[in-house]
Design a protein around this motif. Sequence first.
Motif, PDB file in Angstrom:
ATOM      1  N   PRO A 125      -5.666 -10.247  12.919  1.00  0.00           N
ATOM      2  CA  PRO A 125      -6.488  -9.010  13.773  1.00  0.00           C
ATOM      3  C   PRO A 125      -5.200  -7.827  13.549  1.00  0.00           C
ATOM      4  N   ASP A 126      -3.964  -7.998  13.765  1.00  0.00           N
ATOM      5  CA  ASP A 126      -3.159  -7.096  13.889  1.00  0.00           C
ATOM      6  C   ASP A 126      -2.746  -6.512  12.419  1.00  0.00           C
ATOM      7  N   ILE A 127      -3.222  -7.023  11.421  1.00  0.00           N
ATOM      8  CA  ILE A 127      -2.690  -6.412   9.971  1.00  0.00           C
ATOM      9  C   ILE A 127      -2.885  -5.275   9.620  1.00  0.00           C
ATOM     10  N   GLN A 128      -1.895  -4.707   8.819  1.00  0.00           N
ATOM     11  CA  GLN A 128      -1.987  -3.305   8.287  1.00  0.00           C
ATOM     12  C   GLN A 128      -1.900  -3.185   7.027  1.00  0.00           C
ATOM     13  N   PHE A 129      -2.643  -2.305   6.446  1.00  0.00           N
ATOM     14  CA  PHE A 129      -2.533  -2.289   4.725  1.00  0.00           C
ATOM     15  C   PHE A 129      -1.689  -1.034   4.730  1.00  0.00           C
ATOM     16  N   VAL A 130      -0.474  -1.325   4.088  1.00  0.00           N
ATOM     17  CA  VAL A 130       0.473  -0.554   3.805  1.00  0.00           C
ATOM     18  C   VAL A 130      -0.069   0.661   2.466  1.00  0.00           C
ATOM     19  N   SER A 131      -0.336  -0.020   1.472  1.00  0.00           N
ATOM     20  CA  SER A 131      -0.562   0.334   0.287  1.00  0.00           C
ATOM     21  C   SER A 131      -1.549  -0.432  -0.894  1.00  0.00           C
ATOM     22  N   VAL A 132      -2.235   0.391  -1.340  1.00  0.00           N
ATOM     23  CA  VAL A 132      -2.890  -0.223  -2.534  1.00  0.00           C
ATOM     24  C   VAL A 132      -2.923   0.513  -3.932  1.00  0.00           C
ATOM     25  N   GLU A 133      -2.276  -0.503  -4.966  1.00  0.00           N
ATOM     26  CA  GLU A 133      -1.964   0.115  -6.109  1.00  0.00           C
ATOM     27  C   GLU A 133      -2.884  -0.793  -7.164  1.00  0.00           C
ATOM     28  N   SER A 134      -3.083   0.108  -8.388  1.00  0.00           N
ATOM     29  CA  SER A 134      -3.745  -0.582  -9.544  1.00  0.00           C
ATOM     30  C   SER A 134      -3.014  -0.376 -10.612  1.00  0.00           C
ATOM     31  N   VAL A 135      -3.179  -1.428 -11.520  1.00  0.00           N
ATOM     32  CA  VAL A 135      -2.248  -1.732 -13.027  1.00  0.00           C
ATOM     33  C   VAL A 135      -3.716  -1.684 -13.832  1.00  0.00           C
ATOM     34  N   GLY A 136      -3.808  -0.722 -14.666  1.00  0.00           N
ATOM     35  CA  GLY A 136      -4.889  -0.690 -15.637  1.00  0.00           C
ATOM     36  C   GLY A 136      -4.491  -1.319 -16.985  1.00  0.00           C
TER      37      GLY A 136
END
Length: 322
Positions: A125-136
Motif C-alpha cells: 500500500p505504501d509503494i511509490q513509483f519513482v520513475s518509468v523508463e522505456s527501451v525501444g
Amino acid sequence: MRLKLVPQNTSFDFFSRWKVWLGISGLMMVIAFTSFMLQGLNFGIDFRGGTTIRTQSAQEIDVGAYRDAIAPLELGDVTITEIFDPTFGEDENVAMIRIQAQDDAEAVSAAIVTAVEEALTVAAPDIQFVSVESVGPKVSGELIQTAVIAVALAIGAVLVYIWLRFEWQFALGAVAALVHDVILTIGIFSELQIRFDLAIIAALLTIVGYSLNDTVVVFDRVRENLRKYKKKDLKEVLNISINETLSRTVMTSVTTLLALISLYVLGGDVIRGFVFAMIWGVIVGTYSSVFVASTILLWLGVKRDWSKPSNTAGNQFANIDA
C-alpha cells in the motif's frame, strides 16, 4: 585424509577415440546452429525492448508478492529485482520491475503501466513509483550488435594472447575450443528457449575466461613436456600432460559446479538464467579443453625443441590411429 576426485597417477588415453569426441562436438554444434536458425533465441527485455518501473517502499520488498500481484495481467517476461545500496536508509526499499514490450510495440502502453501500478499498490500500500523508463527496439538492436562485438573481441584477444605466449597452433586450438563453448551455450538457450538477456552475455564472456584458463593450464604442461620428453611423439606428450593436470581440472570444475548449483537452487529467478549458462559453460569448457583444444593441437602439430618442425598433420593422426 585428503579428498581425491582423481587418482594421483592416471594414464588415460584421451586420443584413442578422437574421432568419436570430435564427432560428438560437431553433431552438437550442428544441432545448436540448426536450432538457432529455426527458432532463434528467446530474447529478454534488454534485447526486445520494454519498460522499466522503479519503485520505493518503506516496508521490505517481497519479490514473490510483487510477482503474484502482476501475474494475472499476463504480461509475459517480467523481471523483478530488489536493489541494494549502502546509501539507502532503512525506509528506502527499492525495486526494479522490467516488463517486455507487448505485441511488438515500442514500449509498454500507459494503460498497462497504470494496471501494474494498481496491482503493486494492493501488494504494498505504501509503494511509490519513482520513475518509468522505456527501451525501444532501436536501442535493443544496438545492444545485440554490441554484445556480438564484445564476444568476438574477447575471442580475438584470446587468439592474440595465446599466439604470443605459445605458438599459432596453440592459439587455433584454444580459439576452436572457445568457439565450440560459445556455440553450444547459445544453442542450449535456443533449444530450451530460456530467456536470453545481457546477463547471459556476461556469462558467455565468463565462460570464455574459464575455458581459456583450463586450456592454458594444459598447454603450459604440454610446452614443458615437449622439452622434457624430446623423443616421445606429440600424442604421447599430450596424453601425459592432460593426465598430469587432470586432478586439478576435475577438482576446479567440481568445486565451481558446487557453488553454481547452490546458486541455481537458492538464488531465485533473477539470476537463474545466468547461473544455468555458467553451469553449462563449466561442463562444456572442461570437455573442450581436453578433447577439442588438444586434438586440434595434435592435428596441426607443433615444433619440437622450438627449432625443428613437427611431423605433418597426417603423420600426427596416423600416430593416433596406430
